[in-house]
Scaffold this motif. Structure first.
Motif, PDB file in Angstrom:
ATOM      1  N   ARG A 192      22.599  58.539  44.257  1.00 42.35           N
ATOM      2  CA  ARG A 192      23.369  59.677  43.760  1.00 42.35           C
ATOM      3  C   ARG A 192      22.638  60.358  42.603  1.00 42.35           C
ATOM      4  O   ARG A 192      22.073  59.684  41.741  1.00 42.35           O
ATOM      5  CB  ARG A 192      24.744  59.225  43.260  1.00 42.35           C
ATOM      6  N   PRO A 193      22.643  61.688  42.553  1.00 40.46           N
ATOM      7  CA  PRO A 193      22.154  62.370  41.345  1.00 40.46           C
ATOM      8  C   PRO A 193      23.068  62.056  40.165  1.00 40.46           C
ATOM      9  O   PRO A 193      24.283  61.877  40.328  1.00 40.46           O
ATOM     10  CB  PRO A 193      22.229  63.853  41.722  1.00 40.46           C
ATOM     11  N   GLY A 194      22.505  61.961  38.993  1.00 41.91           N
ATOM     12  CA  GLY A 194      23.286  61.650  37.804  1.00 41.91           C
ATOM     13  C   GLY A 194      22.494  61.898  36.540  1.00 41.91           C
ATOM     14  O   GLY A 194      21.610  62.763  36.503  1.00 41.91           O
ATOM     15  N   HIS A 195      22.777  61.118  35.510  1.00 46.48           N
ATOM     16  CA  HIS A 195      22.231  61.402  34.184  1.00 46.48           C
ATOM     17  C   HIS A 195      21.403  60.261  33.604  1.00 46.48           C
ATOM     18  O   HIS A 195      21.045  60.302  32.424  1.00 46.48           O
ATOM     19  CB  HIS A 195      23.372  61.745  33.221  1.00 46.48           C
ATOM     20  N   VAL A 196      21.094  59.247  34.387  1.00 48.40           N
ATOM     21  CA  VAL A 196      20.303  58.115  33.909  1.00 48.40           C
ATOM     22  C   VAL A 196      18.889  58.235  34.460  1.00 48.40           C
ATOM     23  O   VAL A 196      18.693  58.276  35.680  1.00 48.40           O
ATOM     24  CB  VAL A 196      20.926  56.771  34.332  1.00 48.40           C
ATOM     25  N   ALA A 197      17.901  58.314  33.584  1.00 53.20           N
ATOM     26  CA  ALA A 197      16.498  58.301  33.995  1.00 53.20           C
ATOM     27  C   ALA A 197      15.980  56.872  33.913  1.00 53.20           C
ATOM     28  O   ALA A 197      16.441  56.074  33.103  1.00 53.20           O
ATOM     29  CB  ALA A 197      15.672  59.220  33.112  1.00 53.20           C
ATOM     30  N   PHE A 198      14.991  56.560  34.746  1.00 53.76           N
ATOM     31  CA  PHE A 198      14.477  55.194  34.807  1.00 53.76           C
ATOM     32  C   PHE A 198      12.957  55.239  34.926  1.00 53.76           C
ATOM     33  O   PHE A 198      12.407  55.926  35.788  1.00 53.76           O
ATOM     34  CB  PHE A 198      15.084  54.453  36.004  1.00 53.76           C
ATOM     35  N   ILE A 199      12.277  54.524  34.031  1.00 57.23           N
ATOM     36  CA  ILE A 199      10.830  54.335  34.086  1.00 57.23           C
ATOM     37  C   ILE A 199      10.608  52.844  34.284  1.00 57.23           C
ATOM     38  O   ILE A 199      11.077  52.042  33.480  1.00 57.23           O
ATOM     39  CB  ILE A 199      10.136  54.788  32.788  1.00 57.23           C
ATOM     40  N   SER A 200       9.895  52.471  35.347  1.00 55.16           N
ATOM     41  CA  SER A 200       9.799  51.046  35.660  1.00 55.16           C
ATOM     42  C   SER A 200       8.421  50.674  36.162  1.00 55.16           C
ATOM     43  O   SER A 200       7.859  51.343  37.034  1.00 55.16           O
ATOM     44  CB  SER A 200      10.838  50.661  36.717  1.00 55.16           C
ATOM     45  N   GLN A 201       7.884  49.576  35.621  1.00 54.68           N
ATOM     46  CA  GLN A 201       6.620  49.029  36.115  1.00 54.68           C
ATOM     47  C   GLN A 201       6.827  48.186  37.367  1.00 54.68           C
ATOM     48  O   GLN A 201       5.875  47.584  37.857  1.00 54.68           O
ATOM     49  CB  GLN A 201       5.942  48.204  35.018  1.00 54.68           C
ATOM     50  N   SER A 202       8.041  48.145  37.869  1.00 52.44           N
ATOM     51  CA  SER A 202       8.332  47.400  39.089  1.00 52.44           C
ATOM     52  C   SER A 202       9.184  48.257  40.010  1.00 52.44           C
ATOM     53  O   SER A 202      10.284  48.686  39.639  1.00 52.44           O
ATOM     54  CB  SER A 202       9.075  46.098  38.749  1.00 52.44           C
ATOM     55  N   GLY A 203       8.687  48.485  41.229  1.00 51.97           N
ATOM     56  CA  GLY A 203       9.478  49.221  42.211  1.00 51.97           C
ATOM     57  C   GLY A 203      10.714  48.457  42.634  1.00 51.97           C
ATOM     58  O   GLY A 203      11.756  49.060  42.925  1.00 51.97           O
ATOM     59  N   ASN A 204      10.626  47.118  42.658  1.00 49.37           N
ATOM     60  CA  ASN A 204      11.793  46.322  43.032  1.00 49.37           C
ATOM     61  C   ASN A 204      12.907  46.422  42.002  1.00 49.37           C
ATOM     62  O   ASN A 204      14.080  46.284  42.332  1.00 49.37           O
ATOM     63  CB  ASN A 204      11.395  44.866  43.239  1.00 49.37           C
ATOM     64  N   MET A 205      12.538  46.632  40.733  1.00 54.81           N
ATOM     65  CA  MET A 205      13.584  46.827  39.720  1.00 54.81           C
ATOM     66  C   MET A 205      14.344  48.115  39.997  1.00 54.81           C
ATOM     67  O   MET A 205      15.558  48.183  39.814  1.00 54.81           O
ATOM     68  CB  MET A 205      12.969  46.846  38.324  1.00 54.81           C
ATOM     69  N   LEU A 206      13.633  49.168  40.430  1.00 53.41           N
ATOM     70  CA  LEU A 206      14.326  50.396  40.817  1.00 53.41           C
ATOM     71  C   LEU A 206      15.277  50.111  41.967  1.00 53.41           C
ATOM     72  O   LEU A 206      16.442  50.523  41.944  1.00 53.41           O
ATOM     73  CB  LEU A 206      13.325  51.467  41.226  1.00 53.41           C
ATOM     74  N   LEU A 207      14.779  49.425  42.989  1.00 56.28           N
ATOM     75  CA  LEU A 207      15.621  49.130  44.144  1.00 56.28           C
ATOM     76  C   LEU A 207      16.856  48.349  43.731  1.00 56.28           C
ATOM     77  O   LEU A 207      17.963  48.605  44.208  1.00 56.28           O
ATOM     78  CB  LEU A 207      14.815  48.344  45.184  1.00 56.28           C
ATOM     79  N   SER A 208      16.684  47.397  42.818  1.00 56.63           N
ATOM     80  CA  SER A 208      17.804  46.609  42.345  1.00 56.63           C
ATOM     81  C   SER A 208      18.859  47.489  41.681  1.00 56.63           C
ATOM     82  O   SER A 208      20.061  47.361  41.949  1.00 56.63           O
ATOM     83  CB  SER A 208      17.306  45.545  41.357  1.00 56.63           C
ATOM     84  N   LEU A 209      18.418  48.412  40.814  1.00 56.81           N
ATOM     85  CA  LEU A 209      19.380  49.278  40.129  1.00 56.81           C
ATOM     86  C   LEU A 209      20.032  50.260  41.086  1.00 56.81           C
ATOM     87  O   LEU A 209      21.224  50.564  40.960  1.00 56.81           O
ATOM     88  CB  LEU A 209      18.681  50.042  39.006  1.00 56.81           C
ATOM     89  N   VAL A 210      19.256  50.757  42.047  1.00 53.55           N
ATOM     90  CA  VAL A 210      19.819  51.692  43.021  1.00 53.55           C
ATOM     91  C   VAL A 210      20.919  51.016  43.839  1.00 53.55           C
ATOM     92  O   VAL A 210      22.001  51.579  44.050  1.00 53.55           O
ATOM     93  CB  VAL A 210      18.709  52.236  43.936  1.00 53.55           C
ATOM     94  N   LEU A 211      20.653  49.800  44.307  1.00 53.47           N
ATOM     95  CA  LEU A 211      21.659  49.077  45.094  1.00 53.47           C
ATOM     96  C   LEU A 211      22.883  48.761  44.255  1.00 53.47           C
ATOM     97  O   LEU A 211      24.023  48.846  44.731  1.00 53.47           O
ATOM     98  CB  LEU A 211      21.043  47.794  45.663  1.00 53.47           C
ATOM     99  N   GLU A 212      22.650  48.389  42.988  1.00 46.96           N
ATOM    100  CA  GLU A 212      23.779  48.111  42.102  1.00 46.96           C
ATOM    101  C   GLU A 212      24.608  49.366  41.867  1.00 46.96           C
ATOM    102  O   GLU A 212      25.848  49.312  41.854  1.00 46.96           O
ATOM    103  CB  GLU A 212      23.260  47.557  40.769  1.00 46.96           C
ATOM    104  N   ALA A 213      23.928  50.499  41.693  1.00 44.56           N
ATOM    105  CA  ALA A 213      24.645  51.758  41.486  1.00 44.56           C
ATOM    106  C   ALA A 213      25.426  52.163  42.728  1.00 44.56           C
ATOM    107  O   ALA A 213      26.549  52.681  42.628  1.00 44.56           O
ATOM    108  CB  ALA A 213      23.657  52.862  41.100  1.00 44.56           C
ATOM    109  N   GLN A 214      24.859  51.913  43.907  1.00 45.76           N
ATOM    110  CA  GLN A 214      25.580  52.223  45.143  1.00 45.76           C
ATOM    111  C   GLN A 214      26.831  51.375  45.274  1.00 45.76           C
ATOM    112  O   GLN A 214      27.892  51.863  45.677  1.00 45.76           O
ATOM    113  CB  GLN A 214      24.659  52.012  46.341  1.00 45.76           C
ATOM    114  N   TYR A 215      26.711  50.100  44.901  1.00 46.77           N
ATOM    115  CA  TYR A 215      27.882  49.223  44.951  1.00 46.77           C
ATOM    116  C   TYR A 215      28.911  49.664  43.922  1.00 46.77           C
ATOM    117  O   TYR A 215      30.117  49.660  44.172  1.00 46.77           O
ATOM    118  CB  TYR A 215      27.450  47.783  44.682  1.00 46.77           C
ATOM    119  N   HIS A 216      28.422  50.066  42.760  1.00 49.02           N
ATOM    120  CA  HIS A 216      29.298  50.500  41.677  1.00 49.02           C
ATOM    121  C   HIS A 216      30.097  51.729  42.103  1.00 49.02           C
ATOM    122  O   HIS A 216      31.285  51.836  41.803  1.00 49.02           O
ATOM    123  CB  HIS A 216      28.439  50.814  40.453  1.00 49.02           C
TER     124      HIS A 216
END
Length: 732
Positions: A166-190
């Motif tokens: 979803r578009p929103g207001h939280v930006a994310f800079i990550s040295q791990s692509g899996n960390m992005l995936l983790s947050l995206v899945l958590e946000a989808q569940y949320h």
């Protein structure tokens, strides 16, 4: 095939930024586009189309005519019109040449997906150097290489092809692509939380954390910048940028590498320096960054800060529909350094007028079942609490959202009206409201309404409290943050002479020389006499009379004086001084027969007080860093120390004292005097200014410093010099 034009969507607060064409491009080329589903070159084109990117999309493939309904071009030179950004999905060996082509075409930025560069060994390092050379030649900015990619969902720019974000207001800079995936899945569940911009720095060959944080600090769609960091390359500059950005919007960082094993893993993964974890944490907090130490805290904390930004203080009012969870909440609040707000008597009377007699009216407030048949009473209670001047933030604990499920569908309307009242909260109150709900995981209508309104709702009491803690910390930072004082200390010729003499003799300064250097800058280092023969006892007696003395060996070869028998304390009188002098030399000769014994230093015994250590190290990532801690077992076993980057503000220095777990010792316990903390703070600032004046000092240790009611006494001082930055003879 005609491409639809990009609407005039620009980053209004950063339109002059050199990174604006990369994150708000008018046209995107996908170099290495593929017609094979699942490949990165396919997913990049697919992601742009499905996310609704309305700029020109140019797939580049030497043989394909069309990919996903878009005309293909054989190479970069064939591209029509101006292109701001190219994503390169081809193998590493092809990248330097392709960057050259992009540069000649006038493309402003490239995203390099491939690995196989510096992180892979010497050959990869040479390939990365060639990439950078090509980019710099043409002024092309590089994201990556070895990056997971990037997106800007505010304009439909998605180079990852992740669905359901979803578009929103939280930006994310990550040295791990899996960390992005983790947050995206958590946000989808949320259910409601969305992202603005994501970027994976990769090897940071050109652009890195500093560039992205600076850009996102000005980017208008982002309310919170969240980061997963394994290591920094230019930490000193990062702290400067973080300090500036955090004044305007929250910055949340999860720093990995807390253990030695974790540090090794970080180096092998990115080739970045992980540094000292405890030091890094302190320095980031000094800059106003919110640190999370659990990966599952990242999204809740980001959401809470996006919703409320900050709390005016740390006093929390807890409203609950059950005693057990209220007790748990109180435990977690106290552990987090927050406090229960002491309610005003008028607040208590107003609560009593609407709650049953059995309700608990003292914080935490338990409505005692009043909400079971009337959930709307919770909104009335919270409104009363919000008007209390002693309350800085509110926590609702219990089953809100589930009353209709638990007690009957007839409560649905009442509960939804309550949710609407909460949704209007920010229009009436400026105090943060955080909601804990047992029913949050199943997303009942009332919970969904709160989340749609941007209110943070959590199934975990621990996450709820962590968000309140982050809001209180940010509020404190905003109240106290200031630029470091523009204090300038000029190096003194007499100090430089000390350093030059030591360097010429192939040693570091002796203790008495270090104290002379400190005294030259107004730091009370104490008097001393160097004895190099027994007859020097007369000089000692003339200077100090009958005062009790400490005698210590002076040797370039003996660092741990006590281990060598090189220290005598409470020495008084001519005979005792001579005997101690001779016994110190004898003990040190026996301990290290080849040691160069320069003499014995005599000085008055320090007053009774608390031993502390003050130090400085020039960290390869963060530059000069001050350390303060309690001496003895506290530093050697418990590691009870605090770090701050130089330059420091007075609040930085004061917070070092507050941070220590054993800081009660400074307040006078077990017969110890109360320490003059203001003098200790002054000393920390003086030492910080001193080391700024002398870049040739690589390490400094004042250990121990005896702090007491009247001030302090520096019992020992040691400098280590960096021969690579020693001044030339005669330099001033």
């Amino acid at each position: 095939m005609n491409q639809p034009e990009m609407p005039s969507v620009v980053c209004s607060d950063a339109s002059s930024d050199p990174l604006e064409p990369l994150f708000f491009p008018r046209a995107v080329a996908v170099v290495g586009a593929s017609a094979v589903a699942g490949k990165r070159g396919y997913k990049a084109v697919q992601g742009l189309i499905e996310a609704g990117y309305r700029g020109a999309i140019y797939p580049i493939h030497p043989r394909e005519e069309m990919i996903l309904g878009r005309r293909c071009y054989r190479n970069v030179e064939e591209l029509p019109g101006e292109v701001d950004l190219a994503v390169i999905c081809t193998p590493a060996a092809t990248v330097p040449g392709l960057v050259e082509e992009c540069g000649r075409k006038g493309i402003k930025g490239v995203v390099v997906i491939a690995g196989g560069f510096r992180e892979s060994g010497p050959d990869g390092e040479r390939l990365e150097e060639a990439l950078l050379t090509a980019a710099q030649k043409h002024g092309v900015r590089v994201i990556g290489p070895n990056t997971s990619g990037m997106f800007n969902l505010t304009i439909g720019l998605d180079l990852l092809g992740l669905r359901g974000v979803r578009p929103g207001h939280v930006a994310f800079i990550s040295q791990s692509g899996n960390m992005l995936l983790s947050l995206v899945l958590e946000a989808q569940y949320h259910g409601e939380l969305g992202f603005s911009i994501y970027v994976g720095p990769g090897n940071q060959t050109d652009l890195g954390f500093n560039d992205y944080l600076r850009f996102l600090g000005r980017e208008s769609h982002t309310r919170v910048v969240t980061m997963y960091v394994e290591g920094f390359r230019s930490g000193q500059r990062f702290l400067e940028i973080a300090r500036a950005v955090s004044r305007h919007k929250p910055v949340v960082v999860y720093k990995s590498g807390a253990t030695e094993a974790g540090k090794v893993a970080a180096r092998s993964h990115t080739g970045a320096l992980a540094g000292s974890y405890s030091m890094t944490v302190d320095l980031l907090r000094q800059a106003g960054v919110c640190l999370v130490q659990q990966s599952d805290e990242m999204l809740p904390v980001a959401e809470g800060l996006a919703a409320w930004n900050a709390a005016p203080g740390s006093r929390v009012a807890v409203l609950s529909d059950g005693g057990g969870q209220a007790t748990i909440a109180v435990d977690r609040l106290v552990e987090a350094g927050l406090s229960l707000a002491p309610l005003e008597e008028g607040t208590v009377r107003r609560l009593a007028s609407i709650l049953p007699p059995q309700a608990s009216l003292r914080n935490p407030i338990d409505v005692a079942g009043a909400s079971d048949d009337n959930p709307a009473i919770l909104a009335e209670c919270l409104s009363i609490l919000a008007q209390d001047d002693n309350v800085d933030a509110l926590l609702l604990v219990g089953m809100f959202g589930g009353y209709a499920i638990r007690f009957g569908e007839q409560l649905m309307g009442n509960e939804m009206r309550c949710a609407e009242t909460f949704a209007e909260w920010r229009k009436k109150h400026d105090k943060p409201l955080v909601v804990h709900s047992l029913y949050a995981p199943i997303k009942p209508p009332a919970v969904r309404r709160l989340r749609e309104a941007g209110l943070p709702v959590y199934a975990s009491i621990e996450h709820s409290v962590r968000v309140l803690q982050a809001l209180a910390e940010r509020g404190h930072h905003l109240r106290r943050c200031s630029e470091p004082d523009a204090r300038h200390v000029s190096p003194q010729p007499c100090v430089r002479e000390v350093f030059l003499r030591a360097a010429q003799e192939g040693r570091n300064p002796y203790e008495h020389e270090a104290k002379v250097a400190l005294a030259a800058h107004g730091i009370a280092a104490g008097e001393s006499v160097l004895m190099r023969a027994p007859e020097h006892v007369e000089q000692v007696l003339e200077r100090f009379g009958d005062r009790p003395l400490a005698l210590k060996i002076v040797s370039r070869d003996i660092l741990h004086k006590s281990d060598a028998g090189g220290v005598r304390l409470d020495v008084r009188g001519r005979e005792a001084i001579v005997e101690s002098y001779e016994s110190i030399l004898a003990s040190c000769r026996a301990y290290a027969p080849k040691a160069d014994l320069h003499g014995v230093l005599a000085m008055p015994m320090a007053p009774k007080g608390v031993e502390v250590i003050i130090g400085m190290v020039r960290d390869p990532v963060f530059g000069p860093v001050m350390m303060f801690g309690l001496g003895g077992i506290f530093v050697e076993v418990l590691n009870d120390v605090a770090f701050r980057a130089v330059p420091m503000t007075r609040d930085d220095a004061e917070s070092m004292l507050r941070q220590l777990r054993g800081n009660k010792l400074l307040h006078g316990v077990r017969g110890l005097p109360r320490v003059d903390e203001a003098r200790v703070v002054d000393l920390l600032l003086q030492v910080a200014d001193f080391v700024r004046a002398y870049p040739e000092i690589s390490e400094l240790d004042l250990n121990p410093v005896i702090v007491h009611e009247q001030g302090y006494a520096i019992a020992d001082a040691r400098f280590l010099l960096n021969p690579n930055v020693l001044p030339l003879e005669g330099e001033e």
